[in-house]
Design a protein around this motif. Sequence first.
Motif, PDB file in Angstrom:
ATOM      1  N   ARG A  63       0.847  -1.194   0.000  1.00  0.00           N
ATOM      2  CA  ARG A  63       0.000   0.000   0.000  1.00  0.00           C
ATOM      3  C   ARG A  63       0.883   1.245   0.000  1.00  0.00           C
ATOM      4  O   ARG A  63       0.962   1.970   0.999  1.00  0.00           O
ATOM      5  N   PRO A  64       1.569   1.500  -1.092  1.00  0.00           N
ATOM      6  CA  PRO A  64       2.545   2.589  -1.129  1.00  0.00           C
ATOM      7  C   PRO A  64       1.943   3.970  -0.901  1.00  0.00           C
ATOM      8  O   PRO A  64       2.600   4.839  -0.330  1.00  0.00           O
ATOM      9  N   VAL A  65       0.717   4.200  -1.340  1.00  0.00           N
ATOM     10  CA  VAL A  65       0.093   5.509  -1.132  1.00  0.00           C
ATOM     11  C   VAL A  65      -0.205   5.715   0.351  1.00  0.00           C
ATOM     12  O   VAL A  65       0.036   6.802   0.908  1.00  0.00           O
ATOM     13  N   LEU A  66      -0.723   4.686   1.015  1.00  0.00           N
ATOM     14  CA  LEU A  66      -0.959   4.773   2.457  1.00  0.00           C
ATOM     15  C   LEU A  66       0.351   5.052   3.184  1.00  0.00           C
ATOM     16  O   LEU A  66       0.393   5.878   4.113  1.00  0.00           O
ATOM     17  N   ALA A  67       1.417   4.377   2.772  1.00  0.00           N
ATOM     18  CA  ALA A  67       2.717   4.622   3.395  1.00  0.00           C
ATOM     19  C   ALA A  67       3.098   6.095   3.265  1.00  0.00           C
ATOM     20  O   ALA A  67       3.572   6.716   4.231  1.00  0.00           O
TER      21      ALA A  67
ATOM     22  N   ILE B 154       1.115   8.692   2.915  1.00  0.00           N
ATOM     23  CA  ILE B 154       0.252   9.512   3.771  1.00  0.00           C
ATOM     24  C   ILE B 154       0.767   9.490   5.214  1.00  0.00           C
ATOM     25  O   ILE B 154       0.846  10.529   5.884  1.00  0.00           O
ATOM     26  N   LEU B 155       1.130   8.299   5.681  1.00  0.00           N
ATOM     27  CA  LEU B 155       1.643   8.185   7.051  1.00  0.00           C
ATOM     28  C   LEU B 155       2.956   8.938   7.206  1.00  0.00           C
ATOM     29  O   LEU B 155       3.184   9.618   8.221  1.00  0.00           O
ATOM     30  N   PHE B 156       3.829   8.848   6.217  1.00  0.00           N
ATOM     31  CA  PHE B 156       5.095   9.583   6.279  1.00  0.00           C
ATOM     32  C   PHE B 156       4.849  11.087   6.219  1.00  0.00           C
ATOM     33  O   PHE B 156       5.573  11.875   6.847  1.00  0.00           O
ATOM     34  N   GLY B 157       3.859  11.515   5.451  1.00  0.00           N
ATOM     35  CA  GLY B 157       3.515  12.929   5.424  1.00  0.00           C
ATOM     36  C   GLY B 157       3.054  13.424   6.785  1.00  0.00           C
ATOM     37  O   GLY B 157       3.426  14.513   7.226  1.00  0.00           O
ATOM     38  N   LEU B 158       2.245  12.623   7.463  1.00  0.00           N
ATOM     39  CA  LEU B 158       1.799  12.984   8.808  1.00  0.00           C
ATOM     40  C   LEU B 158       2.961  13.010   9.798  1.00  0.00           C
ATOM     41  O   LEU B 158       2.921  13.738  10.799  1.00  0.00           O
ATOM     42  N   LEU B 159       4.004  12.234   9.528  1.00  0.00           N
ATOM     43  CA  LEU B 159       5.172  12.208  10.412  1.00  0.00           C
ATOM     44  C   LEU B 159       5.932  13.530  10.402  1.00  0.00           C
ATOM     45  O   LEU B 159       6.777  13.763  11.270  1.00  0.00           O
ATOM     46  N   THR B 160       5.648  14.412   9.453  1.00  0.00           N
ATOM     47  CA  THR B 160       6.275  15.731   9.480  1.00  0.00           C
ATOM     48  C   THR B 160       5.842  16.524  10.714  1.00  0.00           C
ATOM     49  O   THR B 160       6.343  17.620  10.954  1.00  0.00           O
ATOM     50  N   TRP B 161       4.923  15.978  11.485  1.00  0.00           N
ATOM     51  CA  TRP B 161       4.627  16.463  12.846  1.00  0.00           C
ATOM     52  C   TRP B 161       5.950  16.616  13.600  1.00  0.00           C
ATOM     53  O   TRP B 161       6.149  17.621  14.299  1.00  0.00           O
ATOM     54  N   LYS B 162       6.831  15.630  13.499  1.00  0.00           N
ATOM     55  CA  LYS B 162       8.178  15.703  14.079  1.00  0.00           C
ATOM     56  C   LYS B 162       9.163  15.295  12.984  1.00  0.00           C
ATOM     57  O   LYS B 162       9.638  14.158  12.950  1.00  0.00           O
TER      58      LYS B 162
ATOM     59  N   GLY C 211      13.194   3.390  -4.980  1.00  0.00           N
ATOM     60  CA  GLY C 211      12.342   3.723  -6.117  1.00  0.00           C
ATOM     61  C   GLY C 211      10.877   3.805  -5.739  1.00  0.00           C
ATOM     62  O   GLY C 211      10.003   3.524  -6.572  1.00  0.00           O
ATOM     63  N   ALA C 212      10.592   4.215  -4.517  1.00  0.00           N
ATOM     64  CA  ALA C 212       9.213   4.256  -4.018  1.00  0.00           C
ATOM     65  C   ALA C 212       8.568   5.577  -4.396  1.00  0.00           C
ATOM     66  O   ALA C 212       8.198   6.393  -3.546  1.00  0.00           O
ATOM     67  N   TRP C 213       8.374   5.807  -5.688  1.00  0.00           N
ATOM     68  CA  TRP C 213       7.938   7.109  -6.174  1.00  0.00           C
ATOM     69  C   TRP C 213       6.499   7.417  -5.794  1.00  0.00           C
ATOM     70  O   TRP C 213       6.161   8.581  -5.526  1.00  0.00           O
ATOM     71  N   ARG C 214       5.634   6.431  -5.777  1.00  0.00           N
ATOM     72  CA  ARG C 214       4.250   6.676  -5.361  1.00  0.00           C
ATOM     73  C   ARG C 214       4.190   7.066  -3.888  1.00  0.00           C
ATOM     74  O   ARG C 214       3.399   7.936  -3.496  1.00  0.00           O
ATOM     75  N   THR C 215       5.023   6.433  -3.090  1.00  0.00           N
ATOM     76  CA  THR C 215       5.080   6.784  -1.668  1.00  0.00           C
ATOM     77  C   THR C 215       5.605   8.202  -1.490  1.00  0.00           C
ATOM     78  O   THR C 215       5.068   8.984  -0.697  1.00  0.00           O
ATOM     79  N   ILE C 216       6.656   8.545  -2.227  1.00  0.00           N
ATOM     80  CA  ILE C 216       7.213   9.895  -2.142  1.00  0.00           C
ATOM     81  C   ILE C 216       6.174  10.930  -2.559  1.00  0.00           C
ATOM     82  O   ILE C 216       5.988  11.957  -1.891  1.00  0.00           O
ATOM     83  N   ALA C 217       5.476  10.662  -3.657  1.00  0.00           N
ATOM     84  CA  ALA C 217       4.456  11.603  -4.139  1.00  0.00           C
ATOM     85  C   ALA C 217       3.344  11.777  -3.107  1.00  0.00           C
ATOM     86  O   ALA C 217       2.879  12.897  -2.851  1.00  0.00           O
TER      87      ALA C 217
END
Length: 399
Positions: free
Chosen positions: A174-178, A180-188, A203-209
Amino acid sequence: MTRRLPSDAVLLVAAGLLAVLPILAVFYRPDGTTGLDVTGHPIGRDFINMWVGPRLAFSGRLATLFDLDAYHAAIGIEFGQALPFHNWGYPPFTLLLLRPLGGLPYVAALALWTAGLFAAFAGVTLSQVPPERRRAALLALALAPACLINAAGGQNGFLTAALLIGGLLALDRRPVLAGILFGLLTWKPHLGLVLPPVLIVLGAWRTIAAAVATTLLLVAASVLVLGLSPWQHFLTETSAYQYALLQQFRGFYPVMMASAFVDARNLGLPMGAAWGLQLAVGLPVLAAAIWAAHRARDPVRRAGVIATAAPLLTPYAFNYDLTGVAAVLVWRLFAAPPRTAPIVVTALAWTAPALLMLVRFAGGGGAWLVVLALFAVLVREVAAEAPARSGAGGLAAAE
């Protein structure tokens, strides 16, 4: 030692409790009369920021968060008595996420924060434990020193660990979910320093996007609701104050910090030398984490390497930020097949969040060395694997 025995977990939990109980008794014990603990803080002391911040922001007092004296006074007004000093140090978008908690009574909000986030963190952790061992693993996780200190202090270690580990486990399927979770981690954000280079190498480009989009959405929402001023204050005054804490290096907070940088400062070394040590530790760890993440075939082992690397890369690593390491240790104790490692490394890593404070009061340090030793064990195990056939852990094929 070739196989984990049930007694290993029992002994580790017992050792952890022996290490953490003095800490809880000295610093987090209620005084029995005022509703405060023995150090003069409300129960769940660091949750004060999470509760007061949105109450001020959404009652016309947003600027108060960025005025240290006014914020301190406002906290006293909210609790009806003067309290020890706190400062607001989180990105403005967190105010939107915390707003529902600010509308609840303090005790109810603290209970929801602690129990709810532990449930999320435990769910992520136990998803990698066989069903028949989950009850025992849950008990061990709840009694881990990192988790007890996090819960007693009302801290956010359950949240950051759930986001980081949840994202790492979701990478393949579930690269997109990953993302989203990493984006929320910008909390810290300092706890996610390991992620950008690892994701690029994988090469996890969907996760990065998805991570970038989530972060931009959070920032845009905060600007729309709160305006630009909070971000201007956060990027100037708040950031400068956080750095000044490292320069001045006084107060209680260094007692809970687990980085090479802080050990250098604790020895009296100047800022330049402390940064030098932090880089000397962090850069090789980052290189090893990137290599191991690319090579690992087991997604859980890959997650363990990255989660253990995360606190080694930042000077702002606290003992409650080691909840992710506790999750990795629970996997090693309860997940099949059994993991092998020197028991002394496992024991020290398990008890490190509590031992850190005891050793720091005696003028010592070294918690980061324990985490580094566990990281080295994990990387060595990845090195012993057969190389992945395509991509890292099947990621390229999954995307």
